[in-house]
Design an enzyme around this catalytic site. Structure first.
Site, PDB file in Angstrom:
ATOM      1  N   GLN A 192       0.838  -1.202   0.000  1.00  9.83           N
ATOM      2  CA  GLN A 192       0.000   0.000   0.000  1.00  9.83           C
ATOM      3  C   GLN A 192       0.875   1.256   0.000  1.00  9.83           C
ATOM      4  OE1 GLN A 192      -2.484   0.245   3.470  1.00  9.83           O
ATOM      5  NE2 GLN A 192      -3.962   1.619   2.484  1.00  9.83           N
ATOM      6  N   LEU A 373      -5.825  -3.403 -11.281  1.00 12.01           N
ATOM      7  CA  LEU A 373      -5.301  -4.725 -10.935  1.00 12.01           C
ATOM      8  C   LEU A 373      -4.711  -4.758  -9.527  1.00 12.01           C
ATOM      9  CD1 LEU A 373      -2.913  -6.617 -13.294  1.00 12.01           C
ATOM     10  CD2 LEU A 373      -2.089  -6.051 -11.063  1.00 12.01           C
ATOM     11  N   TYR A 374      -4.215  -3.597  -9.079  1.00 12.46           N
ATOM     12  CA  TYR A 374      -3.499  -3.527  -7.798  1.00 12.46           C
ATOM     13  C   TYR A 374      -4.414  -3.247  -6.615  1.00 12.46           C
ATOM     14  CZ  TYR A 374       1.489  -3.854  -6.636  1.00 12.46           C
ATOM     15  OH  TYR A 374       2.716  -4.293  -6.248  1.00 12.46           O
ATOM     16  N   GLY A 515       0.316  -8.145 -14.172  1.00 16.00           N
ATOM     17  CA  GLY A 515       0.965  -7.273 -13.184  1.00 16.00           C
ATOM     18  C   GLY A 515       2.459  -7.175 -13.395  1.00 16.00           C
ATOM     19  N   SER A 519       4.807  -3.809 -13.666  1.00 18.60           N
ATOM     20  CA  SER A 519       5.649  -3.612 -12.506  1.00 18.60           C
ATOM     21  C   SER A 519       7.127  -3.481 -12.899  1.00 18.60           C
ATOM     22  CB  SER A 519       5.413  -4.785 -11.548  1.00 18.60           C
ATOM     23  OG  SER A 519       6.429  -4.852 -10.605  1.00 18.60           O
TER      24      SER A 519
HETATM   25  C1  HEM Z   1      -6.856  -0.667   5.898  1.00 19.66           C
HETATM   26  C2  HEM Z   1      -6.448  -0.748   4.705  1.00 19.66           C
HETATM   27  C3  HEM Z   1      -6.996  -0.019   3.503  1.00 19.66           C
HETATM   28  C4  HEM Z   1      -8.003   0.883   3.402  1.00 19.66           C
HETATM   29  C5  HEM Z   1      -8.903   1.441   4.492  1.00 19.66           C
HETATM   30  C6  HEM Z   1      -8.076   1.270   2.006  1.00 19.66           C
HETATM   31  C7  HEM Z   1      -8.978   2.172   1.495  1.00 19.66           C
HETATM   32  C8  HEM Z   1      -8.947   2.660   0.220  1.00 19.66           C
HETATM   33  C9  HEM Z   1      -9.789   3.694  -0.283  1.00 19.66           C
HETATM   34  C10 HEM Z   1     -10.909   4.386   0.501  1.00 19.66           C
HETATM   35  C11 HEM Z   1      -9.438   3.921  -1.572  1.00 19.66           C
HETATM   36  C12 HEM Z   1     -10.072   4.925  -2.548  1.00 19.66           C
HETATM   37  C13 HEM Z   1     -11.149   4.195  -3.284  1.00 19.66           C
HETATM   38  C14 HEM Z   1     -11.895   4.990  -4.300  1.00 19.66           C
HETATM   39  O1  HEM Z   1     -12.554   5.955  -3.962  1.00 19.66           O
HETATM   40  O2  HEM Z   1     -11.838   4.599  -5.473  1.00 19.66           O
HETATM   41  C15 HEM Z   1      -8.355   3.030  -1.880  1.00 19.66           C
HETATM   42  C16 HEM Z   1      -7.699   2.982  -3.085  1.00 19.66           C
HETATM   43  C17 HEM Z   1      -6.686   2.104  -3.382  1.00 19.66           C
HETATM   44  N1  HEM Z   1      -6.168   1.134  -2.570  1.00 19.66           N
HETATM   45 FE1  HEM Z   1      -6.675   0.815  -0.662  1.00 19.66          FE
HETATM   46  N2  HEM Z   1      -7.139   0.576   1.304  1.00 19.66           N
HETATM   47  C18 HEM Z   1      -6.454  -0.220   2.184  1.00 19.66           C
HETATM   48  C19 HEM Z   1      -5.433  -1.072   1.886  1.00 19.66           C
HETATM   49  C20 HEM Z   1      -4.870  -1.256   0.640  1.00 19.66           C
HETATM   50  C21 HEM Z   1      -3.823  -2.191   0.336  1.00 19.66           C
HETATM   51  C22 HEM Z   1      -3.146  -3.151   1.319  1.00 19.66           C
HETATM   52  C23 HEM Z   1      -3.544  -2.067  -0.962  1.00 19.66           C
HETATM   53  C24 HEM Z   1      -2.501  -2.905  -1.661  1.00 19.66           C
HETATM   54  C25 HEM Z   1      -1.839  -2.574  -2.693  1.00 19.66           C
HETATM   55  C26 HEM Z   1      -4.410  -1.028  -1.498  1.00 19.66           C
HETATM   56  C27 HEM Z   1      -4.435  -0.572  -2.814  1.00 19.66           C
HETATM   57  C28 HEM Z   1      -5.194   0.471  -3.265  1.00 19.66           C
HETATM   58  C29 HEM Z   1      -5.061   1.053  -4.572  1.00 19.66           C
HETATM   59  C30 HEM Z   1      -4.085   0.637  -5.666  1.00 19.66           C
HETATM   60  C31 HEM Z   1      -5.992   2.088  -4.644  1.00 19.66           C
HETATM   61  C32 HEM Z   1      -6.196   3.069  -5.794  1.00 19.66           C
HETATM   62  C33 HEM Z   1      -5.451   4.333  -5.439  1.00 19.66           C
HETATM   63  C34 HEM Z   1      -5.650   5.458  -6.387  1.00 19.66           C
HETATM   64  O3  HEM Z   1      -5.594   5.220  -7.606  1.00 19.66           O
HETATM   65  O4  HEM Z   1      -5.851   6.580  -5.925  1.00 19.66           O
HETATM   66  N3  HEM Z   1      -5.208  -0.570  -0.493  1.00 19.66           N
HETATM   67  N4  HEM Z   1      -8.076   2.266  -0.776  1.00 19.66           N
END
Ligand code: HEM
Ligand SMILES: *[C@@H]1O[C@H](CO)[C@@H](O)[C@H](O)[C@H]1NC(C)=O
Ligand SMILES: *[C@@H]1O[C@H](CO)[C@@H](O)[C@H](O)[C@H]1NC(C)=O
Ligand SMILES: *[C@@H]1O[C@H](CO)[C@@H](O)[C@H](O)[C@H]1NC(C)=O
Ligand SMILES: *[C@@H]1O[C@H](CO)[C@@H](O)[C@H](O)[C@H]1NC(C)=O
Length: 590
Positions: A192, A373-374, A515, A519
């Site tokens: 993350q 994908l991620y 991926g 990557s």
């Molecule tokens: C407690 C853990 C986590 C929470 C609360 C969380 C929450 C969120 C939220 C709220 C979004 C924005 C979603 C949207 O509005 O489209 C997001 C995006 C994303 N999350 Fe997580 N996430 C968590 C863990 C992870 C982990 C472990 C990964 C692993 C890679 C991850 C990967 C992503 C990715 C790639 C995005 C898109 C980001 C972007 O393009 O701005 N997340 N996540």
């Protein structure tokens, strides 16, 4: 005439009424040929440089056939690489073989990514705007033409299944499924933390845009997105970053000292709001933990450089240290993070020189599909364990106190022990974050992503012929078929999560095969890997270059914590104490 017949007639009438269907909606061009519609109803496939020819780019030139015939199937290569450990133990010691294999891995994977980039969410044809406007994520495959009869082109239903119901039925966790590869929370938060420097959707503009204009590993999540943010984070002395000392240890400064716009709920008092390069990293203590490690590492490297170059300005010390940390990051990501994910017994190596004689573009543009994908939210457990406490989501998120109270060492120990969830296979996303999966599917629809099978084809995989083949079972497959109508209409993100995982693997073939190219291209496409950069002087001399070339996660931890806890990207297995050995060695060396 029965109901179905009437329906078909109606559909046919509708098509006639709306004029002929855009022939490109049938995806006639094979083997990466480009479909261009010509006149009212015609089309042409441009097969240039594909190795194929003919009306639909289906006829192969002789050498293409030889190549295709000799190329091993991904599932076969994967099997070899994840089995025969004894053989790999031997192979890994012969650098002539490993170097050539690693070169092959890098070139074969990254050649699947167009570079310079091609399409974006606005343009399904090549444009200067698409090339030059870096506020867009690029697109590997152009959007489905707007005038197609169905969202998948011509296959499947006009109306997609209800996203909420889809997520609840197929993605929502029933009981926690641990990752069979032993992935832990250290890995999950690393993923993350690391990926959010280049996956930063700019929702103000829309889901096809990004705020991370560096499009790669630039460590903006450590140093800030803009020069203004960077200046707030810098100490302007000896190249260092601002910090504060809590309980005798170094942490990021509070937003009082570094007034950048961090996102915290008002319940977090200002002095507890830590300021780091990414304004959302207050969200998870695991992210703040990594932010703290990298901050300490930055200041540590500054000290080393300053000692060697007492005449250097703050600016030169800062800039050079940043390049060193970028190098360390790429080293750790390839040799430990990607290594772990792959499950390969073949030992991967970060060595930019492997590509110096190859055709390789040192540039990168983050693709929308890579971001989708991620979305590895199944990694997240049902509760977070820290020492002897167990936190529910609402007690863990936006709680920087957890880091400050327990300290980095304790979090490292706890996150190394706690198992993460399996990403592939479905039904493994905790309800607290299911909405993230819902929104990524919605964005995929809004941006007209091509169907899953089209992505399979691009990456040289055989398209699935049925939902059973995709999921490896019958029950879920039957439900999906009812919802989508045809496997060629199946959407990218749900398919990636619902594909049968590899035996004892964290996910299935498609996430690996799609991926890995994005990557590796992103990692090796970094300017520091190019010939004019990849030399000691770039990193302040041999000392800095050595720091990059010997970086490990364990060292990052040991050199920046009091207790030097044993860390790894997977839970310790009972038999071996290899990481313990490495730790002892590291402790002795430093
Ligand atoms: C407690 C853990 C986590 C929470 C609360 C969380 C929450 C969120 C939220 C709220 C979004 C924005 C979603 C949207 O509005 O489209 C997001 C995006 C994303 N999350 Fe997580 N996430 C968590 C863990 C992870 C982990 C472990 C990964 C692993 C890679 C991850 C990967 C992503 C990715 C790639 C995005 C898109 C980001 C972007 O393009 O701005 N997340 N996540
Ligand atoms: C090319 O594809 C179109 C549409 O799918 C099909 O009608 C046509 O027969 C194909 N042409 C050849 C030469 O295979
Ligand atoms: C990029 O495209 C978006 C959308 O059309 C536009 O708002 C923005 O101004 C463009 N950016 C640049 C730097 O041209
Ligand atoms: C999807 O299903 C949910 C729950 O059944 C419902 O609340 C929502 O209105 C539906 N959305 C659409 C667009 O039909
Ligand atoms: C390690 O030991 C624990 C308790 O003794 C056991 O529950 C667990 O399954 C073992 N793990 C492995 C990977 O053998």
């Amino acid at each position: 005439m029965d109901a179905a017949g009437i329906l078909m007639l109606l559909c046919a009438l509708e098509v006639v009424a709306a004029g002929a269907v855009n022939p490109c909606c049938y995806w006639p061009c094979q083997n990466k040929g480009v479909c261009v519609n010509v006149g009212q109803e015609g089309y042409e496939c441009d097969c240039s440089h594909t190795g194929y020819y003919g009306e639909n780019c289906t006829l192969s030139y002789f050498w293409t056939s030889v190549h295709t015939f000799l190329k091993p199937r991904p599932a076969f290569s994967h099997y070899l690489l994840t089995h025969y450990k004894w053989l790999w133990n031997v192979v890994n010691k012969i650098s002539f073989i490993t170097d050539n294999m690693m070169r092959l891995v890098l070139t074969a994977r990254s050649s699947l990514i167009p570079s310079p980039p091609t399409y974006n969410s606005e343009y399904h044809y090549l444009t200067w705007e698409g090339y030059a406007n870096v506020t867009y994520f690029t697109r590997l495959l152009p959007p489905v033409p707007k005038d197609c009869p169905t969202p998948a082109g011509t296959q499947g239903f006009k109306i997609r299944p209800n996203v909420t119901e889809l997520a609840q039925e197929f993605l929502l966790r029933r009981t926690f499924i641990p990752d069979p590869q032993g992935t832990n929370m250290m890995f999950a938060f690393f993923a993350q933390h690391f990926t959010h420097q280049f996956f930063r959707t700019d929702f103000n503009r829309g889901p096809g845009f990004t705020k991370a204009l560096g499009h790669g590993v630039d460590l903006n999540h450590v140093y800030g997105q803009s020069l203004e943010q960077q200046y707030h984070l810098r100490l302007f002395k000896d190249g260092k970053l601002k910090f504060q000392v809590v309980n005798g240890e170094v942490y990021p400064p509070s937003v009082k000292e570094s007034p950048i716009k961090m996102k915290y709920p008002s319940t977090v008092p200002v002095e507890k709001q830590l300021a780091v390069g990414h304004n959302l990293f207050g969200l998870v203590p695991g992210l703040l933990m990594y932010a703290t490690l990298w901050l300490r590492e930055h200041n540590r490297v500054c000290d080393i450089l300053k000692e060697e170059h007492p005449t250097w300005s703050d600016e030169q010390l800062f800039q050079t240290t940043r390049l060193i940390l970028i190098g360390e990051t790429i080293k750790i990501v390839i040799e430990e993070y990607v290594q772990h994910l792959s499950g390969y017994h073949f030992k991967m190596k970060f060595d930019p020189e492997l590509l110096f004689k190859e055709q390789f573009q040192y540039r990168n543009r983050i693709a929308l599909e890579f971001g989708h994908l991620y979305h590895w939210h199944p990694l997240m457990p049902d509760s977070f364990k820290v020492q002897d406490r167990e936190y529910k989501y609402e007690d863990f998120l936006f709680k920087p106190d957890i880091l400050l109270d327990f300290g980095v060492d304790t979090l490292l120990e706890s996150f190394t022990k706690q198992r993460a969830g399996r990403i592939g296979g479905g039904r493994n996303i905790n309800g607290a974050i299911l909405n993230v999966a819902i929104s990524v599917i919605e964005h995929g629809r809004q941006l007209r992503l091509q169907p899953f099978n089209k992505y399979r084809k691009w990456f040289g995989l055989t398209p699935y012929t049925s939902f059973q083949e995709l999921t490896g079972e019958t029950e879920i497959a039957a439900k999906l078929e009812k919802l989508y109508g045809h496997i060629d209409a199946m959407e990218l993100y749900p398919a990636l999560l619902l594909e049968t995982p590899y035996q004892d693997g964290i996910f299935g073939e498609s996430i690996v095969e799609m991926g890995a190219p994005f990557s590796l291209k992103g990692l090796m496409g970094n300017p520091i890997c190019s010939p004019y950069y990849w030399k000691p002087s770039t990193f302040g001399g041999q000392t800095g270059f050595d720091i990059v070339n010997t970086a490990t996660l364990q060292k990052l931890v040991c050199l920046n914590t009091k207790r030097c806890p044993a860390v790894a990207l997977k839970v310790p297995d009972n038999g071996s104490s290899k990481s313990e050995g490495e730790r002892e060695q590291t402790k002795m060396e430093f």
